[in-house]
Design an enzyme around this catalytic site. Sequence first.
Site, short mmCIF file in Angstrom:
data_model
loop_
_atom_site.label_atom_id
_atom_site.label_comp_id
_atom_site.label_asym_id
_atom_site.label_seq_id
_atom_site.Cartn_x
_atom_site.Cartn_y
_atom_site.Cartn_z
N GLY A 123 8.50 -3.57 -2.77
CA GLY A 123 8.51 -4.86 -2.37
C GLY A 123 9.43 -5.35 -1.42
O GLY A 123 9.29 -6.64 -1.37
N HIS A 124 9.86 -4.27 -0.97
CA HIS A 124 11.33 -5.24 0.10
C HIS A 124 11.27 -4.52 1.50
O HIS A 124 11.87 -3.77 1.68
CB HIS A 124 13.11 -5.23 -0.32
N PHE A 125 10.33 -4.85 2.31
CA PHE A 125 9.36 -6.13 2.79
C PHE A 125 8.74 -5.35 2.89
O PHE A 125 7.93 -3.94 3.94
CB PHE A 125 9.62 -6.92 3.04
#
Length: 153
Positions: free
Chosen positions: A58-60
């Site tokens: 999720g990053h990124f």
Amino acid sequence: MPTLTDSPPTTVLTVTELQQLLPHRYPFLLVDRIIDYVPEKYAVGLKNVTINEPFFQGHFPGRPIMPGVLIVEALAQVGGVVLMQMNWAKDKLSVFAGIDKVRFRRPVVPGDQLILRAELLVVKQQRIGKMQGRAEVNGQLVCEGEMMFSLVD
């Protein structure tokens, strides 16, 4: 600190030995090994950053960057190695009490090898203290700052 032009880093403490000193476990153990250590002064750790790290989901997406707070956490874990080998601290838990003067200089991405140095600056009453942290990739400064800790029973 070691760079790519240096010979491969030696291992002072393996990940198994780290797990005997630190309470952290996957996915939150952010140090692969300790490559230099001077008791009661400093430790240098190594983290091989891979695309398989859970935080990259999720990053990124499409542009993975290691979160800065996790670089600071990795530095704190290296600092924990210094603390947890002191006789008076062995049965205590070291927790963050604060961070100061932290700066991020460049992103850390999959394939990078983080070299993490934590130097003990001061300990008061065997309860609280401060460390200086510095993280590099290929000899380039990635992150630096001061970390305060508290030891709890």
